[in-house]
Scaffold this motif. Structure first.
Motif, PDB file in Angstrom:
ATOM      1  N   PRO A  44       0.854  -1.188   0.079  1.00 17.39           N
ATOM      2  CA  PRO A  44       0.068  -0.130  -0.071  1.00 17.39           C
ATOM      3  C   PRO A  44       0.805   1.467   0.067  1.00 17.39           C
ATOM      4  O   PRO A  44       0.175   2.419  -0.580  1.00 17.39           O
ATOM      5  N   SER A  45       2.206   1.241   0.513  1.00 14.78           N
ATOM      6  CA  SER A  45       3.046   2.495   0.355  1.00 14.78           C
ATOM      7  C   SER A  45       3.325   2.869  -0.993  1.00 14.78           C
ATOM      8  O   SER A  45       3.966   3.969  -1.361  1.00 14.78           O
ATOM      9  N   GLN A  46       3.337   1.892  -2.018  1.00 12.61           N
ATOM     10  CA  GLN A  46       3.707   2.069  -3.434  1.00 12.61           C
ATOM     11  C   GLN A  46       2.496   2.266  -4.143  1.00 12.61           C
ATOM     12  O   GLN A  46       2.071   1.323  -4.744  1.00 12.61           O
ATOM     13  N   TRP A  51      -6.687   2.270  -6.287  1.00  8.38           N
ATOM     14  CA  TRP A  51      -7.648   0.824  -6.055  1.00  8.38           C
ATOM     15  C   TRP A  51      -9.046   1.303  -5.747  1.00  8.38           C
ATOM     16  O   TRP A  51      -9.345   2.102  -4.970  1.00  8.38           O
ATOM     17  N   LEU A  52      -9.898   0.977  -6.646  1.00 10.93           N
ATOM     18  CA  LEU A  52     -11.280   1.589  -6.523  1.00 10.93           C
ATOM     19  C   LEU A  52     -12.086   0.639  -5.780  1.00 10.93           C
ATOM     20  O   LEU A  52     -13.101   1.062  -4.994  1.00 10.93           O
ATOM     21  N   GLY A  53     -11.768  -0.590  -5.619  1.00 11.05           N
ATOM     22  CA  GLY A  53     -12.471  -1.508  -4.911  1.00 11.05           C
ATOM     23  C   GLY A  53     -12.747  -2.955  -5.655  1.00 11.05           C
ATOM     24  O   GLY A  53     -12.066  -3.079  -6.613  1.00 11.05           O
ATOM     25  N   ASP A  91     -17.340  -3.788  -2.585  1.00  8.56           N
ATOM     26  CA  ASP A  91     -17.802  -2.410  -2.410  1.00  8.56           C
ATOM     27  C   ASP A  91     -18.097  -1.734  -3.833  1.00  8.56           C
ATOM     28  O   ASP A  91     -18.484  -0.788  -3.870  1.00  8.56           O
ATOM     29  N   PHE A  92     -18.398  -2.821  -4.802  1.00  4.18           N
ATOM     30  CA  PHE A  92     -18.833  -2.602  -6.052  1.00  4.18           C
ATOM     31  C   PHE A  92     -19.831  -3.556  -6.651  1.00  4.18           C
ATOM     32  O   PHE A  92     -19.745  -4.719  -6.333  1.00  4.18           O
ATOM     33  N   ILE A  93     -20.660  -3.038  -7.494  1.00  4.53           N
ATOM     34  CA  ILE A  93     -21.424  -3.869  -8.376  1.00  4.53           C
ATOM     35  C   ILE A  93     -21.500  -3.577  -9.711  1.00  4.53           C
ATOM     36  O   ILE A  93     -21.661  -2.333  -9.840  1.00  4.53           O
ATOM     37  N   ARG A  94     -21.638  -4.550 -10.487  1.00  4.11           N
ATOM     38  CA  ARG A  94     -21.665  -4.160 -11.893  1.00  4.11           C
ATOM     39  C   ARG A  94     -23.007  -4.544 -12.406  1.00  4.11           C
ATOM     40  O   ARG A  94     -23.358  -5.763 -12.248  1.00  4.11           O
TER      41      ARG A  94
END
Length: 182
Positions: A44-46, A51-53, A91-94
């Motif tokens: 996560p530091s790079q 990242w959307l989910g 946290d996403f639905i298509r």
């Protein structure tokens, strides 16, 4: 059992025959590349890309299976396990705009008309008729909308990506939702 490194780290497996379906397993240990396998490290530091989910498609066939193969309690447990921030945290639905490749209903769009008619002003546009979830409901109101409504009660912050599968048949030179066309 190893402690999780991230807040929403959640490991599960499926054995192909579904005997371990959705069984939570211990997070794998980080090991050296002794067997020639490659590991993927998410640091996560790079920051290279946002990242959307993570999420799932809620198609008519998926929603139909969720609604019809489980009772209300089982369905709620499944959707909670998938979409609760305290569990898998999807946290996403298509959502397809109209039906897509696999459907429990006859293929549809939001502006279906008899062959030869056009609706350039989209005056007949409709996501379906009837009470959401009722056996008389049509199109998205039959299966998709009730499942999405339940998901939103579990996680109101779920983001939606909607994508069309096909233009209405009257917009295509073939007059069909399938078989291509322009």
């Amino acid at each position: 059992m190893r402690t999780f490194e991230f807040t929403h780290e959640y490991w599960t497996e499926t054995a192909g025959n579904l005997t371990s379906r959705r069984g939570v397993i211990d997070a794998p240990e980080v090991t050296n590349n002794a067997s020639g396998e490659y590991k993927i490290i998410v640091d996560p530091s790079q920051r290279k890309q946002d990242w959307l989910g993570v999420g799932a498609a809620v198609t008519d066939s998926a929603a139909s299976l969720i609604r019809r193969s489980q009772n209300a309690e089982q369905r709620h447990r499944l959707l909670t396990e998938l979409f609760s921030p305290d569990q898998a945290g999807f946290d996403f639905i298509r959502l397809p705009l109209g039906s897509c490749g696999f459907s429990s209903q006859k293929y549809y769009t939001y502006d279906d008309l008899p062959f030869g008619e056009q609706d350039y002003k989209l005056e007949k546009f409709s996501v379906g008729t009837g009470e959401p979830g009722s056996s008389q409901a049509t199109k998205d109101l039959k299966n998709i909308v009730p499942v999405v409504q339940e998901i939103l009660t579990i996680n109101p912050a779920v983001k939606v990506i909607a994508s069309p599968w096909s233009a209405p048949a009257w917009m295509k030179n073939t007059g069909h939702l399938t078989f291509g066309g322009i």
